[in-house]
Design a protein around this motif. Structure first.
Motif, PDB file in Angstrom:
ATOM      1  N   VAL A  57       0.852  -1.182   0.000  1.00  0.00           N
ATOM      2  CA  VAL A  57       0.000   0.000   0.000  1.00  0.00           C
ATOM      3  C   VAL A  57       0.893   1.240   0.000  1.00  0.00           C
ATOM      4  CG1 VAL A  57      -0.177   0.024   2.530  1.00  0.00           C
ATOM      5  CG2 VAL A  57      -1.907   1.205   1.148  1.00  0.00           C
ATOM      6  N   HIS A  58       0.493   2.258  -0.780  1.00  0.00           N
ATOM      7  CA  HIS A  58       1.264   3.495  -0.813  1.00  0.00           C
ATOM      8  C   HIS A  58       0.413   4.619  -1.395  1.00  0.00           C
ATOM      9  CE1 HIS A  58       2.031   1.689  -4.807  1.00  0.00           C
ATOM     10  NE2 HIS A  58       1.980   2.938  -5.226  1.00  0.00           N
ATOM     11  N   TRP A  59       0.800   5.846  -1.084  1.00  0.00           N
ATOM     12  CA  TRP A  59       0.133   7.015  -1.638  1.00  0.00           C
ATOM     13  C   TRP A  59       0.536   7.188  -3.102  1.00  0.00           C
ATOM     14  CZ3 TRP A  59      -3.502   9.638   1.018  1.00  0.00           C
ATOM     15  CH2 TRP A  59      -3.503   9.555   2.415  1.00  0.00           C
ATOM     16  N   VAL A  60      -0.444   7.523  -3.958  1.00  0.00           N
ATOM     17  CA  VAL A  60      -0.128   7.891  -5.339  1.00  0.00           C
ATOM     18  C   VAL A  60      -0.411   9.384  -5.552  1.00  0.00           C
ATOM     19  CG1 VAL A  60      -0.406   5.623  -6.355  1.00  0.00           C
ATOM     20  CG2 VAL A  60      -2.418   7.072  -6.076  1.00  0.00           C
ATOM     21  N   GLU A  61      -1.356   9.923  -4.795  1.00  0.00           N
ATOM     22  CA  GLU A  61      -1.643  11.351  -4.738  1.00  0.00           C
ATOM     23  C   GLU A  61      -2.065  11.657  -3.302  1.00  0.00           C
ATOM     24  OE1 GLU A  61      -4.486  12.612  -7.616  1.00  0.00           O
ATOM     25  OE2 GLU A  61      -3.466  11.679  -9.308  1.00  0.00           O
ATOM     26  N   ASN A  62      -2.259  12.935  -3.015  1.00  0.00           N
ATOM     27  CA  ASN A  62      -2.644  13.293  -1.648  1.00  0.00           C
ATOM     28  C   ASN A  62      -4.014  12.763  -1.258  1.00  0.00           C
ATOM     29  OD1 ASN A  62      -0.291  14.749  -0.960  1.00  0.00           O
ATOM     30  ND2 ASN A  62      -1.032  16.538  -2.091  1.00  0.00           N
ATOM     31  N   ASN A  63      -4.844  12.430  -2.258  1.00  0.00           N
ATOM     32  CA  ASN A  63      -6.178  11.900  -1.974  1.00  0.00           C
ATOM     33  C   ASN A  63      -6.411  10.527  -2.599  1.00  0.00           C
ATOM     34  OD1 ASN A  63      -7.361  14.118  -0.448  1.00  0.00           O
ATOM     35  ND2 ASN A  63      -7.223  15.284  -2.347  1.00  0.00           N
ATOM     36  N   GLN A  64      -5.340   9.853  -2.973  1.00  0.00           N
ATOM     37  CA  GLN A  64      -5.478   8.518  -3.562  1.00  0.00           C
ATOM     38  C   GLN A  64      -4.407   7.573  -3.018  1.00  0.00           C
ATOM     39  OE1 GLN A  64      -5.633   8.393  -7.820  1.00  0.00           O
ATOM     40  NE2 GLN A  64      -7.592   9.459  -7.953  1.00  0.00           N
TER      41      GLN A  64
END
Length: 230
Positions: A188-195
């Motif tokens: 799991v990881h952030w791809v954008e600040n809201n995704q």
């Protein structure tokens, strides 16, 4: 205006000189109130450049845990304070306590607003990662199942600026629930600040038979899902 003689729940103090090593200490203070003496308890965490003091008596879950523990000093020594806010939110910490057989309880603390929130019990925090803007933190907790060779995970996303738990939903309207211990989360990881991008076993439902079959399969096919954070 009324007066409040109670000390703050959580206090953060900067240190002039960096500490040689991190430490944790139980502090007891005798306070006179209405002609009576009362002993107030604090836990002081010394980090590299800061002191974090937690008022035990004003956090019921922590007070109850220590009150019923046979070896209180040992229980305090095993606690750990994790800095999850970084430079963007230097007031956000997770207190790891009540550890037994590899699982613990996790309490999110805000030294600025003096708020606390219990995140998980009887679990291990396997992943935590802040968003690129530093405003949010994702956390993955894991529990051990005696009847299965894989462990289920729980995903939580917290908004540090608004001090609120956020919801996560798949972009393609698929029905997935990651807010409870059901799926074994592989990545799991952030791809954008809201995704958030999340990888799980490629099975129809997270049942014990299907996940065990997946675990024992040499291929272990995976499915990648994009979640929107709201």
């Amino acid at each position: 205006m009324g007066c409040n003689d109670e000390p703050p729940i959580i206090v953060q103090e900067e240190m002039e000189d960096e500490a040689e090593e991190e430490s944790i200490e139980l502090i007891e203070e005798t306070v006179e109130s209405d002609s009576e003496e009362e002993i107030q308890q604090f836990i002081e965490f010394t980090l590299v450049d800061r002191h974090i003091t937690v008022h035990i008596d004003q956090i019921p879950i922590l007070s109850n845990y220590l009150a019923t523990h046979d070896k209180r000093d040992e229980a305090i020594e095993q606690m750990e304070l994790i800095d999850v806010g970084g430079e963007s939110f230097d007031s956000a910490f997770i207190l790891k306590f009540a550890c037994e057989n590899g699982t613990c309880s996790y309490l999110l603390l805000n030294t600025e607003t003096e708020e606390s929130l219990l995140l998980a019990d009887n679990a291990a925090m396997s992943i935590w990662e802040t968003s690129s803007d530093g405003a949010k933190v994702l956390m993955v907790f894991e529990r051990t199942l005696a009847e299965s060779p894989w462990n289920p995970n729980k995903l939580m996303v917290f908004d540090l600026s608004d001090w609120a738990l956020l919801t996560v939903e798949p972009l393609d309207d698929q029905q997935f629930n990651f807010s409870s211990f059901r799926w074994p989360i592989q990545e799991v990881h952030w791809v954008e600040n809201n995704q958030i991008e999340l990888t799980i076993p490629d099975v129809e439902n997270p049942t014990i038979p299907l996940l065990t079959e997946w675990f024992e399969d040499d291929n272990q096919n995976l499915s990648t899902i994009t979640l929107e954070v709201d």
